[in-house]
Enzyme design. Sequence first.
Site, PDB file in Angstrom:
ATOM      1  N   LYS A 118       0.811  -1.212   0.000  1.00  0.00           N
ATOM      2  CA  LYS A 118       0.000   0.000   0.000  1.00  0.00           C
ATOM      3  C   LYS A 118       0.850   1.270   0.000  1.00  0.00           C
ATOM      4  CE  LYS A 118      -3.880  -2.302   0.123  1.00  0.00           C
ATOM      5  NZ  LYS A 118      -3.361  -3.618  -0.243  1.00  0.00           N
ATOM      6  N   GLU A 202      -2.789   7.332   7.061  1.00  0.00           N
ATOM      7  CA  GLU A 202      -3.475   8.208   6.118  1.00  0.00           C
ATOM      8  C   GLU A 202      -4.485   9.055   6.866  1.00  0.00           C
ATOM      9  OE1 GLU A 202      -3.642   6.215   1.674  1.00  0.00           O
ATOM     10  OE2 GLU A 202      -5.321   5.905   3.036  1.00  0.00           O
ATOM     11  N   HIS A 237     -14.717  -1.558   8.376  1.00  0.00           N
ATOM     12  CA  HIS A 237     -13.977  -1.378   7.117  1.00  0.00           C
ATOM     13  C   HIS A 237     -14.199  -2.524   6.138  1.00  0.00           C
ATOM     14  CE1 HIS A 237     -12.063   1.858   9.245  1.00  0.00           C
ATOM     15  NE2 HIS A 237     -11.591   1.030  10.138  1.00  0.00           N
ATOM     16  N   ARG A 294      -6.945  -8.240  -8.576  1.00  0.00           N
ATOM     17  CA  ARG A 294      -7.679  -9.504  -8.662  1.00  0.00           C
ATOM     18  C   ARG A 294      -9.134  -9.201  -8.973  1.00  0.00           C
ATOM     19  NH1 ARG A 294     -10.451  -8.772  -3.988  1.00  0.00           N
ATOM     20  NH2 ARG A 294      -9.338  -7.869  -2.214  1.00  0.00           N
TER      21      ARG A 294
END
Length: 651
Positions: A118, A202, A237, A294
Amino acid sequence: MATIKKLLIANRGEIARRIIRTCRQQGIATVAVYSDVDATLPHVREADQAVCLGPAAARESYLVIHKIITAAKETGADAIHPGYGFLSENTELAAACEQAGIIFVGPNARAIEVMGDKAAARQLMADSGVPVLPGFDEDGASDETLLAASDSVGFPLLIKAVAGGGGKGMRVVNSANAFAESLAAARREARSAFGDDRVLLERYLPTARHVEVQVFADNYGNAVHLFERDCSVQRRHQKVIEEAPAPGLDEQTRQAFGNAAVQAALAIDYRGAGTVEFLYAPDGQFYFMEMNTRLQVEHPVTEMITGEDLVAWQLAVAAGEPLPKAQQQIQRHGHAMEVRLYAENPEQGFLPSSGLLSHLRWPHELARVDAGYEQGDRVEEFYDPMIAKLICYGEDRQAARQKLINALNRLELQGIHHNAPFLRRVLADEAFALAELDTRLLEHRPHLLETDACEPALLAVAASRLAALPATASDHPWESLQGWRPQGQRVRVTACQVDQHPVMVRENNGEASAEVHTGQVQLTVNDSAFRLRWGQQSLCGYFHLQTSTRTVRLFVGGQAYTVTLNPSLDNAAQDAAGGFVAPMSGTIVALHVEAGATVAPGDAVITLEAMKMEHTLRATEAGTVQHFPVSAGDSVSEGTLLVEFEADSAR
């Protein structure tokens, strides 16, 4: 171009069955793999061949690359499809396939590596002109460095596993005081799920929407998007409801999303199916979150609005063919919506559930059902708790939404705890119906997390009346489910037990009394469907009578209820020993205090992991931890005593 004649599916459950369906249509033979506990699941039965990979634990079966490659070689498979989850974004599997001369149905190892990290993905997207959120992504940063960086990122912030996905290894932190505990939990969960405890930070947007774009690219430099999906309805999430197209976007914004996603794919020389995920802020700006290299769980909604088979596209690109269609040839029509049906207990904070599916009827006539299980199968605690997806298509969003509500009403599922009633509440909620979406919708609407169980008296009256329908199996009075009619009177008294709640129902000439309610009863039945009106109350659903066990199964709004008629008065129950008990089967991962420690309400005491997620049990009142009967690493079943605890109030 290569030819795929036999495909090994390195996955399980519903995605394995989904891939098998397309392979059958194309005349491609399939090989399933399975662990010991999955030997009888539908994907194993439906494949042309099946290979056992080993024990139940994924790290000893589904995640062992050399076992996957060996199975492909021994069965003569030309290609391997990883599905999603497990090894689907694993560079080592992609490299092993290339070394073995086996086609990997997915992107090249470099794309997986870059987007699977990430932090590296953030940096690459920023360099490519794709907007990213403010954050801190220094590789291998220590806890101290991350804590220091949190001030510059600003609160609230999100701690995110660098190798993460599926909501695992993620924690929202609202203040510096909560940072250390959240960081430790995120690292632990990331290490368990991905074998990598690196994290990045973030800035967290509390009212943003989650909008993602389906992209496809081939080996000839062509890349297209197949429009966007909205996945804003999330819990912990993890996506709960997905739909396509994203509601409320003007065409200019929709096109901007698509262009940015294609730009991201081209930046890494992508190949195959991928999803570029964005946060869409209230001010109209959007920011890159991550790219999943994917097929996504929610790909069916894209298939339904475009009419394209995305698995067929994957196989074509993997075989070296160009993309089936150019961008201008891809059209969208109508609206599609999907819910994820999870094995989890809404009444206990949605903790994972496991067990035998003793009764199951999927609503195939009302929805597309992508399911990994059928009646008689067992849901184990070793894997992700999603057991099926229900997907509906309509001319517009409201039509798709209503069809999905109807499909959940028709669902008959018993044997495990599940989230169907919760899903139905969300679909029927006013804010969701008006598309007032953001990733914290469920936090804004706490009533959606509250159970809405039917009143036991109403269920008892329904069961009593349904059981009094003309018997077909036996007229013997001791085998009948019907109550007595004393001295020939039209009076029936039926003792009922509604999921452990005793109710006495008295019926006399069309009127029924139960607990504090009395009213006229009207019952209509059509096959297994029923509609009951009792005074001012009403109930409709589906039912099954089981004379051998003197029970009536009622399915109302996706929820199963068991009513036992004329039950034994033996109500002996085993009370749990004092202390904390395991709310589900799992593995102990952390003891947060030592025996003898005093704790305050809210203090973390013990954490267990189930279905790849951590669950921390906290003290509900002040007291002393007397003893831990378990240790870190122990596997425990639901109901196991975990902590001997003495509350101060008991002294």
